[in-house]
Design a protein around this motif. Sequence first.
Motif, PDB file in Angstrom:
ATOM      1  N   ALA A  51       0.828  -1.206   0.000  1.00 46.41           N
ATOM      2  CA  ALA A  51       0.000   0.000   0.000  1.00 46.41           C
ATOM      3  C   ALA A  51       0.867   1.264   0.000  1.00 46.41           C
ATOM      4  CB  ALA A  51      -0.944  -0.005   1.201  1.00 46.41           C
ATOM      5  N   ILE A  52       1.923   1.262   0.792  1.00 46.64           N
ATOM      6  CA  ILE A  52       2.852   2.400   0.818  1.00 46.64           C
ATOM      7  C   ILE A  52       3.490   2.580  -0.559  1.00 46.64           C
ATOM      8  CG2 ILE A  52       5.070   3.230   1.742  1.00 46.64           C
ATOM      9  CD1 ILE A  52       4.223   1.855   4.427  1.00 46.64           C
ATOM     10  N   GLN A  53       3.906   1.496  -1.188  1.00 41.45           N
ATOM     11  CA  GLN A  53       4.510   1.579  -2.517  1.00 41.45           C
ATOM     12  C   GLN A  53       3.532   2.125  -3.553  1.00 41.45           C
ATOM     13  OE1 GLN A  53       5.971  -2.467  -2.884  1.00 41.45           O
ATOM     14  NE2 GLN A  53       8.048  -1.825  -2.343  1.00 41.45           N
ATOM     15  N   GLU A  54       2.266   1.750  -3.461  1.00 42.31           N
ATOM     16  CA  GLU A  54       1.251   2.287  -4.371  1.00 42.31           C
ATOM     17  C   GLU A  54       1.126   3.793  -4.218  1.00 42.31           C
ATOM     18  OE1 GLU A  54      -2.718   0.633  -4.690  1.00 42.31           O
ATOM     19  OE2 GLU A  54      -1.886  -1.349  -4.210  1.00 42.31           O
ATOM     20  N   VAL A  55       1.076   4.256  -2.966  1.00 35.07           N
ATOM     21  CA  VAL A  55       0.977   5.694  -2.703  1.00 35.07           C
ATOM     22  C   VAL A  55       2.187   6.413  -3.287  1.00 35.07           C
ATOM     23  CG1 VAL A  55       1.062   7.439  -0.864  1.00 35.07           C
ATOM     24  CG2 VAL A  55      -0.475   5.471  -0.648  1.00 35.07           C
ATOM     25  N   LEU A  56       3.381   5.877  -3.064  1.00 43.01           N
ATOM     26  CA  LEU A  56       4.603   6.516  -3.558  1.00 43.01           C
ATOM     27  C   LEU A  56       4.656   6.537  -5.083  1.00 43.01           C
ATOM     28  CD1 LEU A  56       7.234   5.153  -1.022  1.00 43.01           C
ATOM     29  CD2 LEU A  56       6.149   7.411  -1.063  1.00 43.01           C
ATOM     30  N   CYS A  57       4.240   5.456  -5.727  1.00 40.69           N
ATOM     31  CA  CYS A  57       4.230   5.419  -7.196  1.00 40.69           C
ATOM     32  C   CYS A  57       3.277   6.468  -7.760  1.00 40.69           C
ATOM     33  CB  CYS A  57       3.847   4.031  -7.701  1.00 40.69           C
ATOM     34  SG  CYS A  57       5.162   2.816  -7.519  1.00 40.69           S
ATOM     35  N   THR A  58       2.099   6.585  -7.154  1.00 41.71           N
ATOM     36  CA  THR A  58       1.135   7.593  -7.599  1.00 41.71           C
ATOM     37  C   THR A  58       1.701   8.992  -7.413  1.00 41.71           C
ATOM     38  OG1 THR A  58      -0.720   6.134  -7.091  1.00 41.71           O
ATOM     39  CG2 THR A  58      -1.196   8.495  -7.248  1.00 41.71           C
ATOM     40  N   LEU A  59       2.296   9.252  -6.264  1.00 43.89           N
ATOM     41  CA  LEU A  59       2.895  10.573  -6.023  1.00 43.89           C
ATOM     42  C   LEU A  59       4.054  10.847  -6.976  1.00 43.89           C
ATOM     43  CD1 LEU A  59       2.788  10.797  -2.145  1.00 43.89           C
ATOM     44  CD2 LEU A  59       1.535  12.214  -3.772  1.00 43.89           C
ATOM     45  N   ASP A  60       4.857   9.830  -7.261  1.00 43.82           N
ATOM     46  CA  ASP A  60       5.953  10.007  -8.217  1.00 43.82           C
ATOM     47  C   ASP A  60       5.414  10.443  -9.576  1.00 43.82           C
ATOM     48  OD1 ASP A  60       7.861   9.301  -6.345  1.00 43.82           O
ATOM     49  OD2 ASP A  60       8.185   7.279  -7.149  1.00 43.82           O
ATOM     50  N   GLN A  61       4.349   9.799 -10.026  1.00 48.18           N
ATOM     51  CA  GLN A  61       3.767  10.144 -11.328  1.00 48.18           C
ATOM     52  C   GLN A  61       3.212  11.559 -11.317  1.00 48.18           C
ATOM     53  OE1 GLN A  61       0.903   7.014 -11.796  1.00 48.18           O
ATOM     54  NE2 GLN A  61       2.454   5.510 -12.408  1.00 48.18           N
ATOM     55  N   ARG A  62       2.493  11.919 -10.276  1.00 43.27           N
ATOM     56  CA  ARG A  62       1.905  13.260 -10.183  1.00 43.27           C
ATOM     57  C   ARG A  62       2.988  14.327 -10.032  1.00 43.27           C
ATOM     58  NH1 ARG A  62      -3.291  13.307 -11.941  1.00 43.27           N
ATOM     59  NH2 ARG A  62      -4.341  11.466 -11.143  1.00 43.27           N
ATOM     60  N   THR A  63       3.989  14.054  -9.246  1.00 45.35           N
ATOM     61  CA  THR A  63       5.078  15.007  -9.045  1.00 45.35           C
ATOM     62  C   THR A  63       5.846  15.218 -10.348  1.00 45.35           C
ATOM     63  OG1 THR A  63       5.280  14.334  -6.746  1.00 45.35           O
ATOM     64  CG2 THR A  63       7.151  15.496  -7.672  1.00 45.35           C
ATOM     65  N   LYS A  65       4.701  15.140 -13.344  1.00 47.41           N
ATOM     66  CA  LYS A  65       3.909  16.037 -14.174  1.00 47.41           C
ATOM     67  C   LYS A  65       4.065  17.489 -13.731  1.00 47.41           C
ATOM     68  CE  LYS A  65       0.494  12.591 -15.440  1.00 47.41           C
ATOM     69  NZ  LYS A  65      -0.903  12.147 -15.319  1.00 47.41           N
ATOM     70  N   LEU A  66       4.142  17.718 -12.426  1.00 52.52           N
ATOM     71  CA  LEU A  66       4.324  19.077 -11.915  1.00 52.52           C
ATOM     72  C   LEU A  66       5.699  19.639 -12.271  1.00 52.52           C
ATOM     73  CD1 LEU A  66       2.749  18.789  -8.365  1.00 52.52           C
ATOM     74  CD2 LEU A  66       1.850  20.105 -10.275  1.00 52.52           C
ATOM     75  N   VAL A  67       6.726  18.808 -12.151  1.00 49.81           N
ATOM     76  CA  VAL A  67       8.094  19.244 -12.435  1.00 49.81           C
ATOM     77  C   VAL A  67       8.249  19.561 -13.916  1.00 49.81           C
ATOM     78  CG1 VAL A  67      10.496  18.502 -12.456  1.00 49.81           C
ATOM     79  CG2 VAL A  67       9.082  18.030 -10.469  1.00 49.81           C
ATOM     80  N   LYS A  68       7.636  18.749 -14.780  1.00 50.17           N
ATOM     81  CA  LYS A  68       7.736  18.993 -16.214  1.00 50.17           C
ATOM     82  C   LYS A  68       7.053  20.290 -16.636  1.00 50.17           C
ATOM     83  CE  LYS A  68       8.223  14.258 -17.814  1.00 50.17           C
ATOM     84  NZ  LYS A  68       7.623  13.168 -18.588  1.00 50.17           N
ATOM     85  N   SER A  69       5.994  20.671 -15.927  1.00 52.45           N
ATOM     86  CA  SER A  69       5.260  21.884 -16.309  1.00 52.45           C
ATOM     87  C   SER A  69       5.879  23.143 -15.728  1.00 52.45           C
ATOM     88  CB  SER A  69       3.802  21.770 -15.847  1.00 52.45           C
ATOM     89  OG  SER A  69       3.711  21.747 -14.442  1.00 52.45           O
ATOM     90  N   ALA A  70       6.845  23.006 -14.845  1.00 50.38           N
ATOM     91  CA  ALA A  70       7.449  24.191 -14.211  1.00 50.38           C
ATOM     92  C   ALA A  70       8.492  24.821 -15.087  1.00 50.38           C
ATOM     93  CB  ALA A  70       8.079  23.797 -12.875  1.00 50.38           C
TER      94      ALA A  70
END
Length: 70
Positions: A51-63, A65-70
């Motif tokens: 469950a922790i790994q799922e949360v981290l993978c999702t955050l990695d993907q979302r983060t 996207k944020l870094v690429k748009s900055a």
Amino acid sequence: MNCMYCSGNMERGIAPFHTDRKGYHITLDRIPAWVCAQCGEVYFDEPEVEAIQEVLCTLDQRTEKLVKSA
């Protein structure tokens, strides 16, 4: 079960999980875990780790996207 660090008795409880990665800090406050009654060492069972790994993978993907748009 005994602690692998101090051989103390492991008891079911809850523990926080903290990590810094890829530009963010995450804290999960109440994860079910085995906690050493003597030294406080924490072990998470496989379902909690997954469950922790799922949360981290999702955050990695979302983060990413944020870094690429900055």
